[in-house]
Write an enzyme that holds these catalytic residues in place. Structure first.
Site, PDB file in Angstrom:
ATOM      1  CB  SER A 246      36.951  39.538  41.734  1.00 13.71           C
ATOM      2  OG  SER A 246      36.667  38.590  40.725  1.00 13.71           O
ATOM      3  CG  ASP A 505      28.883  39.180  38.019  1.00 11.04           C
ATOM      4  OD1 ASP A 505      29.247  38.012  37.777  1.00 11.04           O
ATOM      5  OD2 ASP A 505      29.335  39.846  38.968  1.00 11.04           O
ATOM      6  CG  HIS A 508      31.838  38.363  40.953  1.00  6.26           C
ATOM      7  ND1 HIS A 508      31.972  38.796  39.642  1.00  6.26           N
ATOM      8  CD2 HIS A 508      33.091  38.255  41.448  1.00  6.26           C
ATOM      9  CE1 HIS A 508      33.263  38.950  39.370  1.00  6.26           C
ATOM     10  NE2 HIS A 508      33.967  38.627  40.445  1.00  6.26           N
TER      11      HIS A 508
END
Length: 537
Positions: A246, A505, A508
């Site tokens: 990802s 998160d 990312h």
């Protein structure tokens, strides 16, 4: 180390021959006065709302961070020699950034959001497979700059590199510092339609924007701002593929946003979506440039069927066989950027020479020691995919390994109160706390890269590049979505009364944000490759 120092050179403005003539002193005082006026003008021309006035964010002192040697000779030698992180047969899976070898924790679970490609691609867009996570109580946060930490150095105003020549051919792009650029990013979260919602930090309600303005400055040269026209010229008729997890998707979307831009000065056309379930593809018709992406969690062959004493349903990895989907697609590509590592925290069984040699979150017979833990498995996988790519009979393209992308779950792991909430600026020089897991994963990746390079022909060696971003991005705890992972107006974004941070998160990267720097580096590596090829032909 070769990291950029913040201090000014020890040069006195008064010479040794003193007493000097009155005129000399007058000149010196006049010089000082104009220096202060210049400083004041600079302060007014480049105001910054934060407590840091355009400070250079340099690499930390060698005592805190072991600085890799120059990475320009396609190999990394002496990386982290004398490292105090012991591997033994522990499984290193911590996503904690609490620092030191103690951060190397076994039996942890990977952070959420890594599986965001499990759902089918719809018109090249994916729905994020967002999990509801219960985050444990957090410890104290590290790396919080105090007012007294601000160094009194003002960065020189950045000059516009897009109009000048690019960086010198072999300057080390990965040693340098972060500086505040008032000009800001070349796209916004509103101008780019392909941002995965989890990385759309402004759209998800993040109120500070300063993290979008910090740019990377290599010590020995400039890294030009991304120039979409130049990229499309250099890549005319070619395909760039991002392959991996990802974080590869994060980088691929950043590249699309940089190319999509109608920012101020010119409109680059809207690309045509040519994607399928197997591969995302976007075509820029006027230059026939294709940007592609293939999902591959580990970059090596994976299967679920029963194997020896490993039951069906547990993912098996053949560490010595590449992911065949990558090998099959390679002839279509001219530049490949590989991204992997974070999935080695997930449950899987490791197979080498058709024998089970280890596992992650899976090892039924605790009385037998594992031969290969997850960190070593990562290193082997990097060597495997690179050797396969470099020796592929129908691929002679440029292959870039983007090194381990550091996460910033500070004060714990993602599920034990680790947090990047409220981080609005890069970590100050000298304040970077070592993350044992990041260091050992980076080291194994570099070792795997070097082994692959040693094993291929001279002509293939120059086509393998290690884009070593790990240390530089260790400073960017401000660049993650944190709690701004969704547009849900009722989401929790502050710590609770018991000090628990909200679900977040810290792996990312926000878009726009630090991730765009990776593509400035990719453009620079492509430019060097093309110009090197012209010189040699």
């Amino acid at each position: 180390g070769k990291a950029m120092a913040l201090g000014s050179p020890k040069v006195s403005i008064f010479g040794a021959a003193f007493p000097a003539k009155v005129s000399t002193i007058a000149i010196a005082i006049g010089g000082l006065a104009s220096f202060f006026v210049f400083g004041l003008l600079l302060r007014l021309s480049y105001p910054i709302g934060s407590s840091v006035s355009g400070v250079f964010y340099g690499n930390a002192t060698p005592e805190l961070v072991q600085v890799p040697l120059s990475l320009t000779n396609h190999t990394v030698e002496g990386l982290y020699t004398g490292s105090d992180v012991s591997v033994s047969d522990q499984n290193l899976t911590s996503h904690s950034s609490s620092g030191g070898p103690d951060a190397v924790v076994s039996e942890n679970i990977p952070p959420p959001g890594l599986d965001s490609d499990k759902k089918p691609l719809v018109d090249g867009k994916e729905e994020a497979d967002e999990k509801k996570i219960d985050v444990g109580s957090g410890g104290g946060e590290t790396n919080v700059p105090k007012a007294g930490d601000t160094p009194s150095v003002v960065s020189s105003p950045p000059h516009d590199d897009s109009k000048t020549a690019s960086a010198e051919p072999e300057c080390d792009l990965y040693q340098g510092s972060w500086f505040y650029d008032p000009e800001g990013p070349v796209y916004t979260n509103n101008s780019c339609p392909v941002i995965t919602q989890m990385q759309n930090c402004q759209g998800n309600g993040r109120s500070d924007k300063g993290y979008e303005n910090w740019r990377w400055k290599p010590s020995q040269c400039d890294l030009p701002r991304f120039d979409a026209k130049k990229f499309l010229e250099l890549m005319r008729g070619k395909t760039l593929a991002f392959i991996g997890d990802s974080v590869a998707r994060n980088q691929m979307e950043s590249m699309l946003c940089l190319l999509w831009q109608a920012n101020c000065c010119f409109q680059v056309e809207t690309p045509v979506n040519r994607g399928s379930r197997k591969m995302q593809r976007w075509l820029f018709k006027s230059s026939s440039v294709m940007i592609a992406r293939i999902w591959s969690s580990w970059l090596v062959h994976q299967f679920n069927e029963k194997f020896d004493y490993a039951p069906e349903g547990v993912t098996k990895l053949k560490l010595d066989r590449p992911d065949e989907r990558i090998i099959e697609a390679l002839p279509k590509f001219d530049v490949v950027v590989l991204s992997s590592g974070h999935w080695f925290a997930k449950q899987s069984v490791y197979i080498l020479n058709d024998e089970i040699v280890g596992g992650q979150l899976w090892w039924p017979d605790k009385s037998k020691p594992m031969k290969v833990n997850n960190v070593e498995a990562f290193g082997i996988s990097v060597e495997t995919i690179l050797k396969s790519v470099a020796t592929h009979p129908n691929y002679t393209g440029l292959t870039i390994v983007r090194t381990w992308s550091p996460d910033h779950y500070e004060g714990g792991a993602w599920n034990t109160g680790g947090s990047c909430t409220g981080k609005e600026e890069p970590i100050l020089p000298g304040k970077l706390v070592k993350n044992g897991f990041t260091e050992i994963m980076h080291e194994k990746q570099a070792t795997g890269f070097n082994r692959a390079v040693e094993g291929v022909s001279e002509s293939s060696k120059v086509k393998l590049k290690l884009m070593d971003i790990t240390e530089a991005f260790g400073y960017r705890h401000d660049g993650h979505p944190g709690p701004y992972r969704s547009p849900d107006p009722n989401k929790i974004t502050k710590r609770g009364p018991d000090g628990r941070p909200p679900p977040q998160d810290c792996l990312h990267w926000c878009m726009p944000g630090p991730v765009d720097t990776w593509n400035e580096m990719v453009l620079e590596l492509i430019r060097r490759d093309v110009e090197g090829g012209k010189r040699n032909s």
